[in-house]
Design a protein around this motif. Structure first.
Motif, short mmCIF file in Angstrom:
data_model
loop_
_atom_site.label_atom_id
_atom_site.label_comp_id
_atom_site.label_asym_id
_atom_site.label_seq_id
_atom_site.Cartn_x
_atom_site.Cartn_y
_atom_site.Cartn_z
N CYS A 144 39.10 37.17 40.70
CA CYS A 144 40.04 37.04 39.58
C CYS A 144 40.27 38.41 38.95
CB CYS A 144 39.51 36.04 38.55
SG CYS A 144 38.01 36.59 37.68
N ARG A 145 41.18 38.42 37.99
CA ARG A 145 41.43 39.63 37.21
C ARG A 145 40.47 39.61 36.00
NH1 ARG A 145 46.30 37.37 37.68
NH2 ARG A 145 46.44 37.05 35.41
N VAL A 146 39.79 40.72 35.79
CA VAL A 146 38.81 40.82 34.70
C VAL A 146 39.24 41.93 33.75
CG1 VAL A 146 36.41 41.26 34.09
CG2 VAL A 146 36.95 40.02 36.19
N GLY A 198 30.27 46.43 37.63
CA GLY A 198 29.70 45.27 38.29
C GLY A 198 30.76 44.33 38.82
N PHE A 199 31.75 44.03 38.01
CA PHE A 199 32.84 43.16 38.46
C PHE A 199 33.62 43.81 39.60
CE2 PHE A 199 32.31 41.07 34.28
CZ PHE A 199 32.28 39.75 34.69
N SER A 200 33.90 45.11 39.48
CA SER A 200 34.64 45.80 40.53
C SER A 200 33.88 45.79 41.85
CB SER A 200 34.93 47.24 40.10
OG SER A 200 35.65 47.94 41.10
N SER A 201 32.55 45.95 41.79
CA SER A 201 31.74 45.97 43.01
C SER A 201 31.74 44.62 43.71
CB SER A 201 30.30 46.38 42.68
OG SER A 201 29.61 45.34 41.99
N HIS A 206 36.55 42.11 42.17
CA HIS A 206 37.52 41.66 41.18
C HIS A 206 38.45 42.81 40.77
CE1 HIS A 206 35.26 37.93 40.82
NE2 HIS A 206 34.16 38.66 40.72
N ALA A 207 39.64 42.46 40.32
CA ALA A 207 40.61 43.45 39.84
C ALA A 207 40.32 43.72 38.37
CB ALA A 207 42.02 42.91 40.03
N VAL A 208 39.78 44.89 38.09
CA VAL A 208 39.22 45.17 36.76
C VAL A 208 40.06 46.19 36.01
CG1 VAL A 208 37.19 45.99 35.50
CG2 VAL A 208 36.89 44.69 37.61
N MET A 209 40.34 45.88 34.76
CA MET A 209 40.91 46.84 33.81
C MET A 209 39.92 47.01 32.68
SD MET A 209 44.53 46.82 31.67
CE MET A 209 45.53 47.09 33.15
N ILE A 210 39.68 48.26 32.29
CA ILE A 210 38.78 48.54 31.17
C ILE A 210 39.62 49.03 30.00
CG2 ILE A 210 38.28 50.92 31.92
CD1 ILE A 210 35.37 50.42 30.95
N GLY A 211 39.38 48.46 28.83
CA GLY A 211 40.20 48.72 27.67
C GLY A 211 39.58 49.69 26.69
N SER A 212 40.43 50.53 26.11
CA SER A 212 39.99 51.52 25.14
C SER A 212 41.13 51.75 24.15
CB SER A 212 39.65 52.84 25.84
OG SER A 212 39.42 53.88 24.91
N ARG A 213 40.76 52.15 22.93
CA ARG A 213 41.80 52.54 21.98
C ARG A 213 42.54 53.77 22.49
NH1 ARG A 213 37.85 50.68 18.33
NH2 ARG A 213 38.66 48.96 17.06
N GLU A 259 45.60 41.15 28.12
CA GLU A 259 46.68 40.47 28.85
C GLU A 259 46.36 40.39 30.34
OE1 GLU A 259 51.53 40.86 29.39
OE2 GLU A 259 50.39 42.48 28.48
N HIS A 260 45.78 41.46 30.88
CA HIS A 260 45.46 41.55 32.32
C HIS A 260 44.42 40.51 32.74
CE1 HIS A 260 44.04 43.35 36.13
NE2 HIS A 260 42.82 43.18 35.64
N GLY A 261 43.39 40.33 31.94
CA GLY A 261 42.23 39.58 32.40
C GLY A 261 42.42 38.07 32.36
N GLU A 262 42.05 37.42 33.46
CA GLU A 262 41.88 35.97 33.45
C GLU A 262 40.52 35.63 32.84
OE1 GLU A 262 43.63 34.27 37.42
OE2 GLU A 262 42.75 36.26 37.80
#
Length: 222
Positions: free
Chosen positions: A9-11, A26-29, A32-39, A66-69
């Motif tokens: 899934c998208r995380v 961990g999710f990427s390994s 999973h399709a991972v986006m990491i969020g930052s200000r 919005e990206h993450g399921e």
């Protein structure tokens, strides 16, 4: 030990500090399709971390939510509600949200105190901030270096979780199994965050006394 795995899934991981990076990796390994969020998703230290080719991308809190399921909250505890506001509570609706945070107050030095006590907790505040999401408290009672593929010299601690939604807790159980953890112990509804966040303070005090952080709490049954 369970053999369940989380379906691909998208995380979205909100928070780019050590906790967020460890969980995102961990999710990427696990594919999973991972986006990491930052200000500030363009900040140099985050760009440098992303340059290792792990396939993780960076975005704002709103883009990440919005990206993450499946979503993970891994900002500083006292910044959680503001991060949710910036991300847009509607972007959490219908999703499982892992709360990996503790509301730590270091204003009096070490060891910290909890900034939220009594008949409330950060987990409960997060659930109130995203009422249409299913929040599960997890990962907050162990050091981030042990989140994924944990190895302990004295035996593996027990992962404790809390949340109101049984299906969401099964999903988080799948995440934990995929990360190398035995079946977690479910302590009940999201109000159990009060106890789990207090356990973090005990964990920190023990680590400070030992000068080491390779410890956790083991539940013995029978």
């Amino acid at each position: 030990m369970t053999t369940r795995r989380l379906a691909q899934c998208r995380v979205g991981v909100l928070g780019s500090g050590e906790v967020g990076r460890r969980l995102a990796a961990g999710f990427s390994s696990r594919g999973h399709a991972v986006m990491i969020g930052s200000r500030d998703p363009g900040k140099p230290e985050l760009r440098e971390w992303l340059s290792d080719g792990a396939g993780i991308v960076a975005g704002t809190f709103a883009k990440t939510a919005e990206h993450g399921e499946l979503l993970v909250l891994a900002v500083l505890g006292d910044a959680a509600e503001q991060a949710i506001a910036e991300a847009g509570p509607d972007n959490f609706s219908g999703k499982v949200v892992i709360d990996a945070m503790d509301p730590l107050d270091f204003s009096g030095g070490f060891p910290p105190k909890l900034s939220i006590t009594g008949e409330d907790s950060l987990g409960e505040r997060v659930q109130r901030a995203v009422p249409d999401a299913a929040v599960v408290k997890a990962f907050n009672t162990i050091g981030n270096q042990y989140f994924v593929d944990p190895r302990f010299s004295e035996g593996q601690p027990t992962m404790l979780i809390a949340g109101d939604d049984k299906d969401a807790k099964r999903t988080v159980g799948d995440v934990l199994a995929d990360f190398g953890w035995p079946d977690p112990v479910d302590i009940g509804g999201i109000e159990g965050s009060r106890e789990l966040e207090a356990i973090c303070i005990a964990w920190v005090k023990i680590g400070g006394a030992r000068g080491a952080w390779d410890h956790g709490f083991k539940l013995l049954v029978g």
